[in-house]
Scaffold this active site. Structure first.
Site, PDB file in Angstrom:
ATOM      1  N   HIS A   1      62.593   0.361  30.794  1.00  0.00           N
ATOM      2  CA  HIS A   1      62.942  -0.924  30.169  1.00  0.00           C
ATOM      3  C   HIS A   1      62.345  -2.086  30.962  1.00  0.00           C
ATOM      4  CE1 HIS A   1      65.196  -3.897  27.945  1.00  0.00           C
ATOM      5  NE2 HIS A   1      65.740  -4.352  29.065  1.00  0.00           N
ATOM      6  N   ASP A  35      58.612  -2.233  30.369  1.00  0.00           N
ATOM      7  CA  ASP A  35      58.269  -2.759  29.044  1.00  0.00           C
ATOM      8  C   ASP A  35      58.413  -4.289  29.001  1.00  0.00           C
ATOM      9  OD1 ASP A  35      57.682  -0.269  28.087  1.00  0.00           O
ATOM     10  OD2 ASP A  35      59.638   0.062  27.147  1.00  0.00           O
ATOM     11  N   LEU A  64      29.128  26.181  36.036  1.00  0.00           N
ATOM     12  CA  LEU A  64      29.328  26.970  37.254  1.00  0.00           C
ATOM     13  C   LEU A  64      29.024  28.441  37.001  1.00  0.00           C
ATOM     14  CD1 LEU A  64      32.741  25.514  38.498  1.00  0.00           C
ATOM     15  CD2 LEU A  64      30.524  25.176  39.587  1.00  0.00           C
ATOM     16  N   GLU A 102      39.792  25.043  44.807  1.00  0.00           N
ATOM     17  CA  GLU A 102      40.491  24.208  43.833  1.00  0.00           C
ATOM     18  C   GLU A 102      40.802  25.048  42.607  1.00  0.00           C
ATOM     19  OE1 GLU A 102      38.236  20.468  43.111  1.00  0.00           O
ATOM     20  OE2 GLU A 102      37.004  21.210  44.755  1.00  0.00           O
ATOM     21  N   LYS A 115      40.864  25.917  38.768  1.00  0.00           N
ATOM     22  CA  LYS A 115      39.947  25.587  37.667  1.00  0.00           C
ATOM     23  C   LYS A 115      40.788  25.185  36.467  1.00  0.00           C
ATOM     24  CE  LYS A 115      35.861  27.366  35.314  1.00  0.00           C
ATOM     25  NZ  LYS A 115      36.267  27.043  33.946  1.00  0.00           N
ATOM     26  N   ASP A 155      41.983  23.972  32.837  1.00  0.00           N
ATOM     27  CA  ASP A 155      41.554  24.382  31.504  1.00  0.00           C
ATOM     28  C   ASP A 155      41.722  23.213  30.538  1.00  0.00           C
ATOM     29  OD1 ASP A 155      40.447  26.215  29.841  1.00  0.00           O
ATOM     30  OD2 ASP A 155      42.277  27.337  29.440  1.00  0.00           O
ATOM     31  N   TYR A 189      38.138  16.153  40.263  1.00  0.00           N
ATOM     32  CA  TYR A 189      37.683  17.176  41.208  1.00  0.00           C
ATOM     33  C   TYR A 189      36.356  16.883  41.899  1.00  0.00           C
ATOM     34  CZ  TYR A 189      35.097  18.680  37.002  1.00  0.00           C
ATOM     35  OH  TYR A 189      34.302  18.713  35.898  1.00  0.00           O
ATOM     36  N   LYS A 248      33.913  25.777  46.646  1.00  0.00           N
ATOM     37  CA  LYS A 248      32.777  24.905  46.934  1.00  0.00           C
ATOM     38  C   LYS A 248      32.491  24.867  48.426  1.00  0.00           C
ATOM     39  CE  LYS A 248      34.090  21.806  43.140  1.00  0.00           C
ATOM     40  NZ  LYS A 248      34.697  20.491  42.817  1.00  0.00           N
ATOM     41  N   LYS A 308      37.142  33.805  38.384  1.00  0.00           N
ATOM     42  CA  LYS A 308      38.007  33.834  37.205  1.00  0.00           C
ATOM     43  C   LYS A 308      39.138  34.842  37.404  1.00  0.00           C
ATOM     44  CE  LYS A 308      36.957  31.465  34.132  1.00  0.00           C
ATOM     45  NZ  LYS A 308      35.981  31.389  33.075  1.00  0.00           N
ATOM     46  N   CYS A 348      17.588  45.528   8.256  1.00  0.00           N
ATOM     47  CA  CYS A 348      18.140  44.184   8.417  1.00  0.00           C
ATOM     48  C   CYS A 348      19.195  43.929   7.341  1.00  0.00           C
ATOM     49  CB  CYS A 348      17.019  43.149   8.309  1.00  0.00           C
ATOM     50  SG  CYS A 348      17.618  41.441   8.361  1.00  0.00           S
ATOM     51  N   CYS A 404      17.551  40.931   4.923  1.00  0.00           N
ATOM     52  CA  CYS A 404      16.333  41.062   4.109  1.00  0.00           C
ATOM     53  C   CYS A 404      15.907  42.512   3.896  1.00  0.00           C
ATOM     54  CB  CYS A 404      15.191  40.273   4.744  1.00  0.00           C
ATOM     55  SG  CYS A 404      14.643  40.952   6.335  1.00  0.00           S
ATOM     56  N   CYS A 416      14.648  42.423  13.705  1.00  0.00           N
ATOM     57  CA  CYS A 416      14.064  42.380  12.373  1.00  0.00           C
ATOM     58  C   CYS A 416      12.701  41.694  12.516  1.00  0.00           C
ATOM     59  CB  CYS A 416      14.946  41.589  11.416  1.00  0.00           C
ATOM     60  SG  CYS A 416      14.123  41.220   9.837  1.00  0.00           S
ATOM     61  N   CYS A 435      12.908  36.211   6.590  1.00  0.00           N
ATOM     62  CA  CYS A 435      14.323  36.544   6.774  1.00  0.00           C
ATOM     63  C   CYS A 435      15.108  35.243   6.942  1.00  0.00           C
ATOM     64  CB  CYS A 435      14.481  37.443   8.001  1.00  0.00           C
ATOM     65  SG  CYS A 435      16.154  38.022   8.285  1.00  0.00           S
TER      66      CYS A 435
END
Length: 665
Positions: free
Chosen positions: A32, A35, A81, A111, A113, A115, A222, A285, A309, A403, A406, A421, A427
């Site tokens: 409050h 604001d 990376l 660090e 990673k 998402d 980062y 790093k 990962k 293929c 085609c 192909c 194609c």
């Protein structure tokens, strides 16, 4: 108190409260009270528009509408990376960088990673002036108006940091906010959002910034990118950034060895589920900024960083059908069509089977229950088969012989993993695929023309190859489905503007097999024109730096095809850049031709990248390591002692920055 002083005082106070609440999670006044102060500032700014400031706290509520997001070229490329999935991968990476640096004395930062959606924030004289998405790494979309609404991003820096810099970070949607958004959508009878990452990324491209302001987006930083040499380590620069008001997570840690890195990985592989946001791995790093400079970059990623990962989530589902996709080069990719299954935040219905060898190796069959995971938690792939669930009447998979588009009989050359192909010009997916590659961002970058429109133009008989694009008119494309007059004009203008695209990108756009972005640059720099390249013999081609037999054969096959020569002649007649411009040629010489040069140390008259470019512009090759083939070393301050010893042992000449500049000038 003067009006401007009162306005500035309120701005400073509100910025401080924003920082306490959104970065430190430690509110010092009530919502409050905040604001009331914000409304007071809004009233003063409304009464005194001459004191408008786009970085005022009042601008965080949004309201500006952006219909088209401008494409902006990054001043400093945003690299991707390399990924690793095991201790062995990390140890191999460590060996490579130790060899390049000539030392085992390397400290690392670890660090999480994050998402989300990568962002590049540019600050000048302490103020945020632009925010650009990662895009393809070379250029992205300018989303400054929307980024200003994210309250954890400082709009003004007052501390003693660096004057002009870029901050790299990830726009994320914390799980609590994401779940609250979905509860509201379900209550309103709307489809819930699939996952926080895609929702965060999509939020950045909303046209109304007031809508973006309603979303609980956050930004985790980062990397600091600057030419100033104020900090010696990555860790030091991030701590300084945190003290300036940037939200740099406290989870970052230093490690003296890969063993300590793995301790960090193992800890967070379990503890990550307690975090308020999603993370899928750890970024490792090299901490020393000097060593980062020494290591430099490959064509795709920094040598000084790697992503580890976390083990991907795996689920089982039923394989209903195997279909086959045709790529622009004619390569056939088998696709597993699956019983839909929820995996790592999305519904997965399809997964790549790569090639016939992979199908045979896994003995994958229609009707099998298969194990699926996301490679790097992005691309779904089949990891194995639950043989206990195999149907009794199961039969081995027979790989396609023709293929699917085609019906041409497929071929597979010795040593190639994929079937192809050979119907290159008859194609449909190959034809449209080549045109889609031609118009893509890294190639001709044609505004107003996308993959779907290319397929529509081909279907309507308006184009059969990329040269046909340059004969299109507004009147021809207006009748197309969902094509208004303005869209048609934008497309034709975009096609016309692409005639200014430099030769190296045009060469990449032609889609010669094995001639990727980096190879195209090398060929353009060496041969200077399309005529010189296509008239080169095999020996000339393989003598170009990093051009092997496979690429040389592919270039000669392209050059010897009459249809390709016709297309090239048409592109010339339309005015495309099929040779290096005179402006570029003026800055290029052959003074360093045939010389392999190593750059080491800290430089002052030129940046390291400028120095490397000067070597290449004068015909030399930049090498990352010292060997008997090294012609000489350009050494700045603090050249690595092991490199110096190796150079002396091999009798390699060492010259200064001044010596080098005299040599090329």
């Amino acid at each position: 108190m003067k009006v401007l002083d009162k306005i500035q005082s309120l701005r400073d106070e509100l910025n401080k409260h924003n920082y306490n609440y959104y970065v430190l999670d430690n509110a010092t006044i009530s919502d409050h009270e905040f604001d009331i102060k914000l409304k007071e500032l809004e009233k003063l700014e409304e009464e005194h528009p001459e004191f408008f400031d786009p970085n005022s706290p009042t601008q965080r509520v949004g309201g500006q509408v952006t219909k088209n997001f401008n494409t902006v070229t990054h001043k400093n490329r945003m690299f991707s990376l390399d990924n690793s999935y095991s201790k062995e991968d990390l140890l191999d990476w460590e060996k490579r960088i130790q060899k390049l640096l000539g030392t085992s004395e390397i400290e690392y930062t670890c660090e999480l990673k994050y998402d989300g959606a990568s962002i590049n924030l540019t600050y000048e004289n302490g103020s945020l002036i632009s925010a650009v998405t990662r895009g393809d790494g070379f250029q992205g979309d300018e989303v400054t108006t929307n980024i200003r609404t994210i309250r954890s991003i400082p709009l003004v820096i007052t501390n003693d940091f660096v004057s002009d810099f870029e901050m790299r970070g990830e726009i994320i949607l914390p799980l609590e906010g994401f779940n609250a958004m979905n509860e509201d959508r379900i209550a309103n009878g709307e489809e819930p959002y699939k996952n926080p990452r895609n929702t965060a990324s999509g939020s950045l491209k909303l046209q109304d910034s007031a809508e973006v302001a309603k979303r609980p987006l956050d930004c985790l930083l980062y990397q600091v990118v600057t030419n100033e040499r104020k900090y010696k380590t990555h860790f030091e620069s991030l701590n300084a950034a945190r003290n300036c008001g940037f939200k740099v997570p406290e989870t970052i840690a230093l490690a003296k060895s890969i063993s300590e890195v793995l301790e960090f990985v193992n800890y967070w592989d379990t503890k990550r589920h307690e975090l308020p946001y999603e993370t899928d791995g750890v970024v490792v790093k090299v901490n020393s900024l000097y060593q980062q400079e020494e290591l430099g970059y490959t064509s795709k990623s920094p040598r000084w960083a790697i992503a580890y990962k976390f083990k991907a989530e795996q689920v089982s589902t039923v394989l209903n059908e195997i279909t086959y996709q045709v790529g622009r080069t004619g390569a056939i990719t088998p696709v597993a069509n699956l019983e839909p299954v929820y995996l790592a935040g999305t519904i997965v219905k399809r997964a790549s089977l790569h090639n016939s060898d992979q199908i045979e190796k896994l003995d994958v069959r229609i009707g099998d229950t298969v194990y699926v995971e996301k490679g790097g938690e992005i691309i779904p792939k089949i990891m194995g088969v639950d043989l206990s669930m195999r149907p009794v009447d199961s039969e081995p998979t027979q790989y396609a012989t023709r293929c699917p588009e085609c019906n041409t009989e497929l071929i597979r050359t010795e040593g190639d993993a994929k079937h192809y192909c050979p119907n290159e010009f008859g194609c449909a997916p190959q034809i449209t695929g080549r045109i889609q590659h031609f118009i893509s961002r890294k190639a001709m970058d044609i505004d107003g023309l996308g993959a779907e429109t290319v397929e529509l133009l081909f279907k309507e008989g308006l184009i059969e190859n990329y040269a046909d694009l340059y004969e299109l008119s507004v009147d021809q494309v207006i009748p197309l489905e969902r094509m208004a007059e303005k869209s048609a004009q934008n497309m034709i203008e975009g096609i016309e503007k692409s005639k200014e695209i430099p030769f190296e990108k045009v060469l990449f756009a032609l889609g010669i097999r094995f001639v990727g972005e980096t190879v195209a640059k090398k060929l353009a720099k060496h041969f200077k024109s399309i005529d010189n390249l296509l008239n080169a013999d095999f020996e000339t081609l393989i003598n170009v730096d990093e051009i092997g037999e496979k690429i040389a054969e592919s270039v000669m096959l392209f050059a010897n095809d009459e249809k390709n020569n016709t297309l090239i002649n048409r592109l010339k007649s339309y005015g495309l850049q099929l040779e290096v411009s005179q402006e570029e040629l003026q800055n290029q010489t052959n003074k360093l031709e045939g010389k392999s040069i190593v750059v080491s140390g800290v430089f002052y008259q030129m940046s390291r990248n400028e120095l490397k470019k000067a070597i290449e512009d004068n015909g030399g090759k930049v090498s990352s390591s010292i060997s008997k083939k090294t012609s000489f070393i350009v050494a700045g301050d603090n050249m690595g002692p092991s490199k110096l010893t190796k150079a002396q042992d091999l009798g390699i000449e060492i010259i200064s920055e001044d010596d080098f500049l005299r040599m090329i000038n």
